[in-house]
Design an enzyme around this catalytic site. Sequence first.
Site, PDB file in Angstrom:
ATOM      1  N   GLU A 148      -7.572  47.197  38.918  1.00 56.01           N
ATOM      2  CA  GLU A 148      -8.190  45.903  38.607  1.00 56.01           C
ATOM      3  C   GLU A 148      -7.504  45.193  37.447  1.00 56.01           C
ATOM      4  O   GLU A 148      -8.009  44.197  36.920  1.00 56.01           O
ATOM      5  CB  GLU A 148      -9.677  46.085  38.295  1.00 56.01           C
ATOM      6  CG  GLU A 148     -10.518  46.511  39.490  1.00 56.01           C
ATOM      7  CD  GLU A 148     -10.460  45.514  40.628  1.00 56.01           C
ATOM      8  OE1 GLU A 148     -10.670  44.310  40.378  1.00 56.01           O
ATOM      9  OE2 GLU A 148     -10.204  45.931  41.769  1.00 56.01           O
ATOM     10  N   ARG A 172      20.409  35.891  39.654  1.00 55.62           N
ATOM     11  CA  ARG A 172      21.268  34.913  40.324  1.00 55.62           C
ATOM     12  C   ARG A 172      21.853  33.900  39.352  1.00 55.62           C
ATOM     13  O   ARG A 172      22.847  33.253  39.645  1.00 55.62           O
ATOM     14  CB  ARG A 172      20.480  34.175  41.410  1.00 55.62           C
ATOM     15  CG  ARG A 172      20.057  35.022  42.587  1.00 55.62           C
ATOM     16  CD  ARG A 172      19.234  34.220  43.578  1.00 55.62           C
ATOM     17  NE  ARG A 172      19.942  33.054  44.055  1.00 55.62           N
ATOM     18  CZ  ARG A 172      20.845  33.067  45.034  1.00 55.62           C
ATOM     19  NH1 ARG A 172      21.143  34.204  45.636  1.00 55.62           N
ATOM     20  NH2 ARG A 172      21.443  31.953  45.407  1.00 55.62           N
ATOM     21  N   PRO A 203      -1.995  37.353  38.124  1.00 55.00           N
ATOM     22  CA  PRO A 203      -2.272  36.127  38.877  1.00 55.00           C
ATOM     23  C   PRO A 203      -2.821  35.012  37.993  1.00 55.00           C
ATOM     24  O   PRO A 203      -2.899  33.855  38.427  1.00 55.00           O
ATOM     25  CB  PRO A 203      -3.308  36.569  39.923  1.00 55.00           C
ATOM     26  CG  PRO A 203      -3.883  37.832  39.390  1.00 55.00           C
ATOM     27  CD  PRO A 203      -2.805  38.490  38.591  1.00 55.00           C
TER      28      PRO A 203
END
Length: 233
Positions: free
Chosen positions: A116, A154, A89
């Site tokens: 974690e 894609r 993140p």
Amino acid sequence: MRFDILTLFPELFDSYLEQGLLKRAIQNQLVEIQRWNFRDWATDKHASVDDRPYGGGPGMLIGCDTVYQCVEHVQEVIPEPGKLIMLTPQGKTLDQKLAQELSKERQLTLLCGRYEGFDERIRIGLEPMEISAGDFITNGGEVPAMLIIETVIRLIPGVLGDESSAKYDSFSDSGLLEYPQYTRPQNFRGMEVPEVLLSGNHQEIARWRHEQSLQRTRERRNDLLTESESNST
């Protein structure tokens, strides 16, 4: 293109690899997926890969040794290793521009964390590109890894049935959200297909689609527009 997924849960990808475009791309040898389990490099009888963080705190961290050995093995067996990517993140947010950049690689190695996260020395020593799926937390890096694979394949020639499809996706080419699309029937519960789409006038259709993309982007993602686009009518 080859993807090597390094994870504690390779079985999470079993069903994913058997679906839709990805399955056909693998069958057509346009995409290759290999999975590696960090535990295969563990040395104790419990195949441990994690430990408590120094300084205290909740949860467990994935340690250095097994990750380093796994990454080094993968890089040895791949003829031309590409980018090493850590799903975190704290990384750069995945977007279409980044997907286009990644699609130019011959190979991507995806590091999927759990618990974690990783010992900081994995980031320092291996120097991976850090990528985030968005400003939220998942249970691990496996779903974000799937998102990277989904967005990148894609853009690989031959994967989509119609090579122009990716060009008109939201965020592609013009950077705008995709225009609304319709199929049969022409009238559904009083909702009509816009007349311009039935006209056969391709120039007018192209103009309408651009206007709709601009309007939709202005309403939903004004941050994507230039100042002139944002203020235009």
